[in-house]
Design a protein around this motif. Sequence first.
Motif, mmCIF file in Angstrom:
data_model
loop_
_atom_site.group_PDB
_atom_site.id
_atom_site.type_symbol
_atom_site.label_atom_id
_atom_site.label_comp_id
_atom_site.label_asym_id
_atom_site.label_seq_id
_atom_site.Cartn_x
_atom_site.Cartn_y
_atom_site.Cartn_z
ATOM 1 N N HIS A 188 -129.577 -50.694 50.886
ATOM 2 C CA HIS A 188 -130.545 -49.628 50.587
ATOM 3 C C HIS A 188 -129.804 -48.581 49.752
ATOM 4 C CE1 HIS A 188 -133.036 -51.699 53.449
ATOM 5 N NE2 HIS A 188 -132.216 -51.463 54.451
ATOM 6 N N LEU A 189 -129.547 -48.943 48.501
ATOM 7 C CA LEU A 189 -128.603 -48.187 47.685
ATOM 8 C C LEU A 189 -129.099 -46.788 47.348
ATOM 9 C CD1 LEU A 189 -125.761 -48.937 46.457
ATOM 10 C CD2 LEU A 189 -126.951 -48.996 44.271
ATOM 11 N N TYR A 190 -128.205 -45.834 47.462
ATOM 12 C CA TYR A 190 -128.455 -44.410 47.183
ATOM 13 C C TYR A 190 -129.469 -43.790 48.152
ATOM 14 C CZ TYR A 190 -126.625 -45.761 42.521
ATOM 15 O OH TYR A 190 -125.884 -46.255 41.476
ATOM 16 N N ALA B 103 -127.263 -50.360 55.474
ATOM 17 C CA ALA B 103 -127.952 -49.066 55.449
ATOM 18 C C ALA B 103 -126.933 -47.926 55.427
ATOM 19 C CB ALA B 103 -128.887 -48.955 56.645
ATOM 20 N N ALA B 104 -125.738 -48.211 54.887
ATOM 21 C CA ALA B 104 -124.643 -47.227 54.870
ATOM 22 C C ALA B 104 -125.072 -45.895 54.268
ATOM 23 C CB ALA B 104 -123.462 -47.789 54.077
ATOM 24 N N GLN B 105 -125.993 -45.960 53.292
ATOM 25 C CA GLN B 105 -126.376 -44.753 52.537
ATOM 26 C C GLN B 105 -127.798 -44.304 52.852
ATOM 27 O OE1 GLN B 105 -125.799 -45.712 48.382
ATOM 28 N NE2 GLN B 105 -123.597 -46.093 48.614
ATOM 29 N N GLN C 12 -127.645 -40.400 47.075
ATOM 30 C CA GLN C 12 -127.303 -39.970 45.719
ATOM 31 C C GLN C 12 -128.587 -39.725 44.953
ATOM 32 O OE1 GLN C 12 -124.324 -39.311 44.893
ATOM 33 N NE2 GLN C 12 -123.098 -40.487 46.337
ATOM 34 N N TYR C 13 -128.540 -38.791 44.012
ATOM 35 C CA TYR C 13 -129.599 -38.650 43.016
ATOM 36 C C TYR C 13 -128.997 -39.181 41.728
ATOM 37 C CZ TYR C 13 -133.445 -36.853 40.253
ATOM 38 O OH TYR C 13 -134.548 -36.754 39.422
ATOM 39 N N VAL D 193 -126.720 -33.648 45.131
ATOM 40 C CA VAL D 193 -128.029 -33.525 45.793
ATOM 41 C C VAL D 193 -127.836 -33.279 47.292
ATOM 42 C CG1 VAL D 193 -128.367 -35.997 46.294
ATOM 43 C CG2 VAL D 193 -130.379 -34.571 45.783
ATOM 44 N N HIS D 194 -126.598 -32.931 47.674
ATOM 45 C CA HIS D 194 -126.301 -32.726 49.096
ATOM 46 C C HIS D 194 -126.891 -31.396 49.556
ATOM 47 C CE1 HIS D 194 -123.015 -30.140 47.626
ATOM 48 N NE2 HIS D 194 -122.779 -31.107 46.763
ATOM 49 N N PRO D 195 -127.089 -31.234 50.863
ATOM 50 C CA PRO D 195 -127.823 -30.061 51.348
ATOM 51 C C PRO D 195 -127.129 -28.730 51.126
ATOM 52 C CG PRO D 195 -127.242 -31.549 53.163
ATOM 53 C CD PRO D 195 -126.866 -32.237 51.919
#
Length: 369
Positions: A133-135, A159-161, A282-283, A345-347
């Motif tokens: 489930h990339l990005y 589902a690492a990401q 990631q964005y 795109v991190h909080p």
Amino acid sequence: MTTDLPMIPAAKPLIGQEERDAVDRVLASGMVAQGPEVAAFEEEFSAALVAGRECVAVNSGTSGQHLGMLALGLGPGDEVIVPSFTFAATANSVAVSGATPVFVDVDPETFTLDPAAVEAAITERTVGIQPVHLYGHPAPMDELLRIADAHGLWIFEDAAQAHGAAWQGAPVGSFGRGAMFSLYPTKNMTSGEGGMVATDGPELARQVRLLRNQGMEKQYANEVAGFNNRMTDIHAAIGRVQLGKLPAWTARRQELAAHFDAHLEGVVTPVVREGAVHVYHQYTVRIEGASAAERDAFATALREEHAVGCGVYYPTPVHRLDTFRVDLDLPVTEMLAREVLSIPVHPSVSDEDRDRIVAAVNAVAKAGA
Ligand SMILES: *Cc1c(COP(=O)(O)O)cnc(C)c1O
């Protein structure tokens, strides 16, 4: 041209006082190895993220993926279908189990496994599929499950990401026989280092638990040859706090992404398929038609002229790494490896940072056009 602005980092783990207090509590208890915090973390993670599936905590996402492969019986002679456009751990988990990763191409819009390519790669040695489930965008699980069922294959989700992502109303990690989530510091939530394996029931969960702990359920009654891949209570205590913060962080990632979608110009913004909940680990934009050198120059300009951190995930398709060196034609994977660029795109990206990022990307895109 350079800038005096402070660098907006590409990723930033958020560790607060609550995490420190939780670690202190464990240290003060004097019981620091795998214990009650790990058990509680497994239950809370299960309820919060994978619809109650039985979870087993381990010391890294990679360990979880490896133990998942072994628990599913993977071994020499077997083939597992994986994307090449991913982090190497996906294919490594297959290779270190003695089996062969078979690399296939991905969808150019969602960067996840292309079901038609999967179907075309099935041989009589194929035993399973590892979608990524990339990005943070879910792979098309309905189509992949249909293919797996038709051919008697298992699915193990990377589902690492993608903590909290969903496909057609169900959370990632609840589709396959099993799934792995990473808890590395740059992921959507962290335990320091760590991983969580979600399983489709007590049998697979028991196998992973055995392999995690020297093959023992009862002490000194070793049943199989196993590892020490246990999570410590120190790490689990951090993970439990982070799990509680994840929904607000995910909402902020999605809010930032919506703003980028609306305001970025001159780059291809990420697609969200109907029925998908994207959690934007990631964005990732594409510099359409760019060579790898042109994309790298775009990244350098963002960093050096605008102090906007960014990353390229991943510059070399896994099948071409020295580890594997498979001669294959995967045109979408090759195009993405040349064109992708991930922006912060991190909080902890503030509204001010967000506006700087938009202005910087638009300026660099315009200068290069
Ligand atoms: C991070 C990651 C892993 C490995 O997880 P670790 O916790 O770093 O061992 C595996 N697959 C993907 C796609 C990842 O991003």
